[in-house]
Design an enzyme around this catalytic site. Structure first.
Site, mmCIF file in Angstrom:
data_model
loop_
_atom_site.group_PDB
_atom_site.id
_atom_site.type_symbol
_atom_site.label_atom_id
_atom_site.label_comp_id
_atom_site.label_asym_id
_atom_site.label_seq_id
_atom_site.Cartn_x
_atom_site.Cartn_y
_atom_site.Cartn_z
ATOM 1 N N LYS A 110 -3.626 13.026 -11.506
ATOM 2 C CA LYS A 110 -3.064 14.340 -11.823
ATOM 3 C C LYS A 110 -2.173 14.276 -13.068
ATOM 4 O O LYS A 110 -2.154 15.219 -13.874
ATOM 5 C CB LYS A 110 -2.280 14.882 -10.633
ATOM 6 C CG LYS A 110 -3.147 15.222 -9.427
ATOM 7 C CD LYS A 110 -4.166 16.291 -9.758
ATOM 8 C CE LYS A 110 -4.891 16.804 -8.538
ATOM 9 N NZ LYS A 110 -5.890 17.848 -8.860
ATOM 10 N N ILE A 131 1.386 23.428 -0.128
ATOM 11 C CA ILE A 131 0.673 24.663 0.191
ATOM 12 C C ILE A 131 0.073 24.538 1.591
ATOM 13 O O ILE A 131 -0.639 23.573 1.887
ATOM 14 C CB ILE A 131 -0.451 24.922 -0.831
ATOM 15 C CG1 ILE A 131 0.118 25.073 -2.239
ATOM 16 C CG2 ILE A 131 -1.248 26.163 -0.434
ATOM 17 C CD1 ILE A 131 1.040 26.249 -2.441
ATOM 18 N N THR A 162 -15.110 25.245 -1.545
ATOM 19 C CA THR A 162 -15.567 25.505 -0.183
ATOM 20 C C THR A 162 -14.441 25.577 0.841
ATOM 21 O O THR A 162 -14.658 26.007 1.969
ATOM 22 C CB THR A 162 -16.563 24.423 0.275
ATOM 23 O OG1 THR A 162 -15.917 23.135 0.217
ATOM 24 C CG2 THR A 162 -17.796 24.417 -0.616
ATOM 25 N N ARG A 163 -13.231 25.170 0.461
ATOM 26 C CA ARG A 163 -12.129 25.203 1.421
ATOM 27 C C ARG A 163 -10.795 25.226 0.681
ATOM 28 O O ARG A 163 -10.733 25.026 -0.535
ATOM 29 C CB ARG A 163 -12.172 23.983 2.345
ATOM 30 C CG ARG A 163 -12.120 22.649 1.620
ATOM 31 C CD ARG A 163 -12.226 21.486 2.591
ATOM 32 N NE ARG A 163 -12.294 20.207 1.895
ATOM 33 C CZ ARG A 163 -12.321 19.039 2.522
ATOM 34 N NH1 ARG A 163 -12.285 18.977 3.846
ATOM 35 N NH2 ARG A 163 -12.387 17.911 1.835
ATOM 36 N N GLY A 164 -9.740 25.492 1.437
ATOM 37 C CA GLY A 164 -8.385 25.410 0.909
ATOM 38 C C GLY A 164 -8.151 26.310 -0.285
ATOM 39 O O GLY A 164 -8.584 27.467 -0.342
ATOM 40 N N THR A 198 -2.544 25.068 3.624
ATOM 41 C CA THR A 198 -3.963 25.404 3.565
ATOM 42 C C THR A 198 -4.549 25.645 4.957
ATOM 43 O O THR A 198 -5.734 25.935 5.082
ATOM 44 C CB THR A 198 -4.748 24.268 2.898
ATOM 45 O OG1 THR A 198 -4.559 23.064 3.646
ATOM 46 C CG2 THR A 198 -4.279 24.068 1.457
ATOM 47 N N ASN A 215 -10.655 22.370 -9.793
ATOM 48 C CA ASN A 215 -9.868 22.276 -8.566
ATOM 49 C C ASN A 215 -10.228 21.075 -7.704
ATOM 50 O O ASN A 215 -9.385 20.576 -6.958
ATOM 51 C CB ASN A 215 -10.057 23.564 -7.765
ATOM 52 C CG ASN A 215 -9.464 23.473 -6.371
ATOM 53 O OD1 ASN A 215 -8.254 23.479 -6.184
ATOM 54 N ND2 ASN A 215 -10.338 23.372 -5.372
ATOM 55 N N TYR A 226 -3.749 9.020 -6.867
ATOM 56 C CA TYR A 226 -3.746 10.477 -6.924
ATOM 57 C C TYR A 226 -2.744 10.970 -7.960
ATOM 58 O O TYR A 226 -3.064 11.822 -8.788
ATOM 59 C CB TYR A 226 -3.404 11.033 -5.539
ATOM 60 C CG TYR A 226 -3.359 12.536 -5.468
ATOM 61 C CD1 TYR A 226 -4.533 13.283 -5.561
ATOM 62 C CD2 TYR A 226 -2.152 13.208 -5.299
ATOM 63 C CE1 TYR A 226 -4.505 14.668 -5.488
ATOM 64 C CE2 TYR A 226 -2.118 14.594 -5.228
ATOM 65 C CZ TYR A 226 -3.290 15.316 -5.315
ATOM 66 O OH TYR A 226 -3.253 16.691 -5.255
#
Length: 279
Positions: free
Chosen positions: A174, A203, A25-27, A205, A99, A170
């Site tokens: 990952k 990135i 929905t984003r980024g 965004t 994602n 996080y």
């Protein structure tokens, strides 16, 4: 809102394929969904907010086919239902882009240092990133077997191979996804189901948080020094990598880590040393 230049390039690299994207929905996920639709894929994508309906409209604007399915990546039941809904509507899924992350939990400040880490924060981040990746893969692999092929694309982060401050949960989630990618490539490769990871760097965004960081001179300067190209990455850079991995162009690529991070990880963060000849 006008379409971005990266959202105007049409093609047929994914024609006849059905893609499922978590966190679309984003980024980065949003742009992957739009650009995969432009390349001919039928796209289903998940998210938790009404922004998904705006992305759905974008898919139509670029001539694509797709649907938004509200689902929480921290819930196996949600993901299982979303996968079934997508397959029933669009056909057997042969592309999966893992994602989604628990972005609210990562940015909450709770993911600080190991000695201060609350187990509840660790659980939330692990469920959103690692568990969600496993659950989505678990429920989509049977459809890939129906098709006779598949491409699983796990979106990882530069912090999975190079530490950043105050992100132990996080980074661990990952890093686990990187290892999981190799395991899945080994387990399913002979069934023509490929699994790869994209290691994502900084990135832009265009989120409020990122714009705020770029508006702080010393932070912007630090970003610019870290990368080795004259600009920061944008979501389309990651989407282009995902399209390559989803397409038949990458039929001999599995178990790989594709680094899209502007060269930030290929050097040490240190002052430039000018060495005289003969030293």
């Amino acid at each position: 809102m006008d379409l971005l230049e990266s959202e105007k390039v049409k093609g047929n690299r994914l024609a006849g394929k059905v893609a499922f994207i978590t966190g679309g929905t984003r980024g980065i996920g949003r742009v992957i969904a739009i650009m995969m639709a432009q390349q001919g894929a039928k796209v289903a994508f998940t998210g938790r907010s009404d922004a998904g309906y705006e992305v759905e409209e974008r898919l139509r604007e670029v001539g694509g086919t797709g649907m938004f399915i509200r689902a929480n990546n921290k819930s196996e039941a949600d993901l299982a239902a979303a996968v079934k809904q997508a397959a029933d509507a669009l056909g057997p899924i042969s592309i999966l882009v893992n994602n989604a992350i628990a972005s609210d939990d990562v940015g909450s400040g709770g993911d600080s240092q190991v000695d201060k880490l609350e187990t509840s924060v660790l659980d939330e981040i692990m469920h959103g990133a690692l568990y969600g990746t496993i659950w989505a893969s678990k429920h989509i692999i049977p459809y890939m077997r129906q098709v006779g092929c598949g491409s699983i694309i796990n979106i990882s982060a530069s912090s999975s191979v190079g530490a950043i401050p105050e992100r132990p949960s996080y980074a661990a989630s990952k890093g686990a996804i990187n290892s999981l990618t190799r395991q899945m490539a080994f387990a399913y490769g002979k069934e023509n189901i490929r699994t790869n990871t994209i290691i994502v760097g900084f990135i832009n965004t265009r989120s409020a948080n990122f714009e705020r960081m770029l508006g702080t001179p010393h932070i912007k300067e630090a970003f610019e020094k870290l990368v080795l190209v004259p600009q920061l990455g944008e979501p389309a850079d990651i989407a282009n990598g995902a399209i390559y991995l989803a397409s038949n162009e990458s039929k001999y690529v599995t178990g790989s880590q594709i680094f899209i991070e502007g060269g930030a990880l290929c050097h040490q963060a240190q002052p430039i040393l000018i060495m005289n000849k003969g030293d």
